[in-house]
Structure formats: structure tokens, C-alpha cells
Design an enzyme around this catalytic site. Structure first.
Site, PDB file in Angstrom:
ATOM      1  N   HIS A 118      -1.966  -5.467   1.470  1.00 33.36           N
ATOM      2  CA  HIS A 118      -3.237  -6.132   1.214  1.00 33.36           C
ATOM      3  C   HIS A 118      -2.959  -7.541   0.695  1.00 33.36           C
ATOM      4  CE1 HIS A 118      -7.262  -6.964  -0.403  1.00 33.36           C
ATOM      5  NE2 HIS A 118      -6.610  -7.492  -1.428  1.00 33.36           N
ATOM      6  N   ARG A 126       2.514  -6.743   9.568  1.00 34.98           N
ATOM      7  CA  ARG A 126       1.759  -5.647  10.182  1.00 34.98           C
ATOM      8  C   ARG A 126       2.180  -5.399  11.626  1.00 34.98           C
ATOM      9  NH1 ARG A 126      -4.037  -7.361   7.418  1.00 34.98           N
ATOM     10  NH2 ARG A 126      -3.999  -5.876   5.685  1.00 34.98           N
ATOM     11  N   THR A 159      -5.606  -7.635  10.506  1.00 37.55           N
ATOM     12  CA  THR A 159      -5.877  -6.324   9.921  1.00 37.55           C
ATOM     13  C   THR A 159      -5.368  -5.181  10.805  1.00 37.55           C
ATOM     14  OG1 THR A 159      -7.863  -7.322   8.994  1.00 37.55           O
ATOM     15  CG2 THR A 159      -7.723  -4.922   8.920  1.00 37.55           C
ATOM     16  N   PHE A 179     -15.263   3.552   7.587  1.00 31.57           N
ATOM     17  CA  PHE A 179     -13.885   3.813   7.171  1.00 31.57           C
ATOM     18  C   PHE A 179     -13.702   3.835   5.648  1.00 31.57           C
ATOM     19  CE2 PHE A 179     -14.359  -0.761   8.005  1.00 31.57           C
ATOM     20  CZ  PHE A 179     -13.883  -1.322   6.832  1.00 31.57           C
ATOM     21  N   LYS A 204       0.830  -1.200   0.000  1.00 29.54           N
ATOM     22  CA  LYS A 204       0.000   0.000   0.000  1.00 29.54           C
ATOM     23  C   LYS A 204       0.877   1.267   0.000  1.00 29.54           C
ATOM     24  CE  LYS A 204      -3.935  -2.244   2.331  1.00 29.54           C
ATOM     25  NZ  LYS A 204      -4.762  -2.250   3.572  1.00 29.54           N
ATOM     26  N   GLU A 231      -9.808 -10.172  -7.714  1.00 30.30           N
ATOM     27  CA  GLU A 231      -8.846  -9.076  -7.540  1.00 30.30           C
ATOM     28  C   GLU A 231      -7.685  -9.187  -8.528  1.00 30.30           C
ATOM     29  OE1 GLU A 231      -9.726  -8.322  -2.777  1.00 30.30           O
ATOM     30  OE2 GLU A 231      -7.820  -9.219  -3.368  1.00 30.30           O
ATOM     31  N   ASN A 251      -1.893  -0.018   7.375  1.00 30.77           N
ATOM     32  CA  ASN A 251      -1.417  -1.369   7.688  1.00 30.77           C
ATOM     33  C   ASN A 251      -0.604  -2.016   6.569  1.00 30.77           C
ATOM     34  OD1 ASN A 251      -3.477  -2.037   5.965  1.00 30.77           O
ATOM     35  ND2 ASN A 251      -4.670  -3.204   7.461  1.00 30.77           N
ATOM     36  N   ARG A 290      -1.835 -14.265   4.005  1.00 26.54           N
ATOM     37  CA  ARG A 290      -2.597 -13.636   5.097  1.00 26.54           C
ATOM     38  C   ARG A 290      -1.875 -13.824   6.443  1.00 26.54           C
ATOM     39  NH1 ARG A 290      -7.033 -10.342   4.081  1.00 26.54           N
ATOM     40  NH2 ARG A 290      -7.889 -11.019   6.076  1.00 26.54           N
TER      41      ARG A 290
HETATM   42  P1  DAT Z   1      -7.766  -6.932   5.439  1.00 21.99           P
HETATM   43  O1  DAT Z   1      -6.976  -5.834   4.754  1.00 21.99           O
HETATM   44  O2  DAT Z   1      -7.007  -7.525   6.579  1.00 21.99           O
HETATM   45  O3  DAT Z   1      -8.318  -7.956   4.485  1.00 21.99           O
HETATM   46  P2  DAT Z   1     -10.486  -5.881   5.557  1.00 21.99           P
HETATM   47  O4  DAT Z   1     -10.701  -6.483   4.219  1.00 21.99           O
HETATM   48  O5  DAT Z   1     -11.468  -6.188   6.635  1.00 21.99           O
HETATM   49  O6  DAT Z   1      -9.029  -6.213   6.119  1.00 21.99           O
HETATM   50  O7  DAT Z   1     -10.451  -4.286   5.409  1.00 21.99           O
HETATM   51  C1  DAT Z   1      -9.779  -3.688   4.312  1.00 21.99           C
HETATM   52  C2  DAT Z   1      -8.973  -2.527   4.828  1.00 21.99           C
HETATM   53  O8  DAT Z   1      -9.843  -1.532   5.363  1.00 21.99           O
HETATM   54  C3  DAT Z   1      -8.022  -2.859   5.980  1.00 21.99           C
HETATM   55  O9  DAT Z   1      -6.780  -3.344   5.528  1.00 21.99           O
HETATM   56  C4  DAT Z   1      -7.887  -1.556   6.677  1.00 21.99           C
HETATM   57  C5  DAT Z   1      -9.248  -0.922   6.493  1.00 21.99           C
HETATM   58  N1  DAT Z   1     -10.104  -1.169   7.656  1.00 21.99           N
HETATM   59  C6  DAT Z   1     -10.776  -2.305   7.955  1.00 21.99           C
HETATM   60  N2  DAT Z   1     -11.461  -2.193   9.100  1.00 21.99           N
HETATM   61  C7  DAT Z   1     -11.215  -0.934   9.538  1.00 21.99           C
HETATM   62  C8  DAT Z   1     -11.634  -0.182  10.662  1.00 21.99           C
HETATM   63  N3  DAT Z   1     -12.427  -0.719  11.583  1.00 21.99           N
HETATM   64  N4  DAT Z   1     -11.168   1.091  10.781  1.00 21.99           N
HETATM   65  C9  DAT Z   1     -10.357   1.632   9.862  1.00 21.99           C
HETATM   66  N5  DAT Z   1      -9.931   0.986   8.756  1.00 21.99           N
HETATM   67  C10 DAT Z   1     -10.347  -0.276   8.597  1.00 21.99           C
HETATM   68 MG    MG Z   2      -9.703  -7.784   2.963  1.00 20.89          MG
END
Ligand code: DAT
Ligand code: MG
Length: 149
Positions: free
Chosen positions: A115, A102, A91, A57, A9, A126, A112, A85
Site C-alpha cells: 500500500h 506489483r 492497483t 471488495f 501487506k 494515514e 497486491n 506509487r
Molecule cells: P491502491 O491500493 O492502488 O491505492 P485502491 O485505494 O483503489 O488501490 O484500493 C485499495 C485496495 O483495495 C487495493 O490495493 C486492492 C483492493 N481493491 C481495489 N479495487 C479492487 C477491486 N476492484 N477488486 C478487489 N480488490 C480491490
Molecule cells: Mg489507495
């Protein structure tokens, strides 16, 4: 054999952690089959993060991922999705296990670093968003037999 999408990212690129993140995946035994730097458009971000539309978010997430260049990768291996993962960690960096990308390199959920697709269908979707088929390279890695029996 699975393929999955990994994105370093904008924070990862800006902090000079692209090599570190790629290196951790390579050292785990994963194979890179596609790699490029790009600037994600708002349109592509909206497709990639479509499942998060409406969440509090979401706007911040799209602003962040489009704010600066990223490095995208197609990564291949047995159970590559789960391996990526696990190597990334949870996350929220505060909940990620030490030793993960992370936990070791990030402090906030909104920054973080990386991805990784979360399942086979997501990975296929994707990879299709970010790579044309001819951009993915099938190749034999001679180290493979030293990584998997
Ligand atoms: P991941 O990236 O671990 O697959 P995700 O798909 O649930 O997580 O969410 C995508 C992204 O969105 C994540 O990397 C960071 C952001 N995100 C997720 N939950 C969040 C939250 N509660 N507050 C702020 N950003 C968040
Ligand atoms: Mg995700």
C-alpha cells in the site's frame, strides 16, 4: 519534502518479500523515517480503508489486511508519494508496468503486496493513523546529494 505511508501487506510478509519491497524503495532513493511490524485491528483497518466502505471488495479487503502481520513504513523524499506509487505499480498487478513491485511479484488485485498513500492529504491522515509523532525520525542521509541535485 513529502512523507507517505507504505504498508507491506500480509501477503508480502508471509511470502518473505518485506526486504525486497523495502529494498526497491531504498534503491529508488527514498528515505525511511519510520518502520515497524504490527497486526492491524479491524478498527484500524476500517479507518484506513474508510473510503472503500460499501464497495463490493470492502469486506474481503478488511479480512485480508487484518489476517496476518504487516510492516508499516513512513517514507520521505521529494515527491515521495508519486515515487512510491510509481514503484508499486497500478492497483491490479495485471495492469501494472513490468519493473514495478506489483507487476514483478504479484498476480491478483486482492493480493497486491503493498500500500502507498495516494495524495498529500491521504498521506498525512494515514501516517497519523499508524505512527505517533515520536516514532518518526528526522535524519540527514549523506547520499541525498548524489540522488537529487
Ligand atoms: P491502491 O491500493 O492502488 O491505492 P485502491 O485505494 O483503489 O488501490 O484500493 C485499495 C485496495 O483495495 C487495493 O490495493 C486492492 C483492493 N481493491 C481495489 N479495487 C479492487 C477491486 N476492484 N477488486 C478487489 N480488490 C480491490
Ligand atoms: Mg489507495
Amino acid at each position: 519534502m513529502e512523507r507517505t505511508l507504505v504498508i507491506v501487506k500480509p501477503d508480502g510478509v508471509q511470502r518473505g518479500l518485506t526486504g525486497e519491497i523495502i529494498s526497491r524503495l531504498e534503491r529508488r532513493g527514498l528515505k525511511i523515517v519510520g518502520l515497524k511490524m504490527m497486526q492491524i485491528s479491524r478498527e484500524l483497518a476500517a479507518r484506513h480503508y474508510g473510503v472503500h466502505v460499501g464497495k463490493p471488495f470492502y469486506d474481503g479487503l478488511v479480512n485480508y489486511i487484518t489476517s496476518s502481520p504487516v510492516v508499516v513504513m513512513a517514507v520521505e523524499g521529494e515527491r515521495a508519494i508519486e515515487l512510491v506509487r510509481q514503484t508499486m505499480g497500478k492497483t491490479n498487478p495485471l495492469e501494472a508496468a513490468p519493473g514495478t513491485i506489483r507487476a514483478d511479484l504479484a498476480v491478483e488485485i486482492g493480493r497486491n503486496l503493498v500500500h502507498g498513500s495516494d495524495g498529500p492529504q491521504t498521506a498525512e491522515f494515514e501516517l497519523g493513523l499508524f505512527f505517533r509523532p515520536e516514532e518518526l525520525v528526522s535524519w540527514e542521509c549523506s547520499a541525498e546529494r548524489w540522488i537529487s541535485e
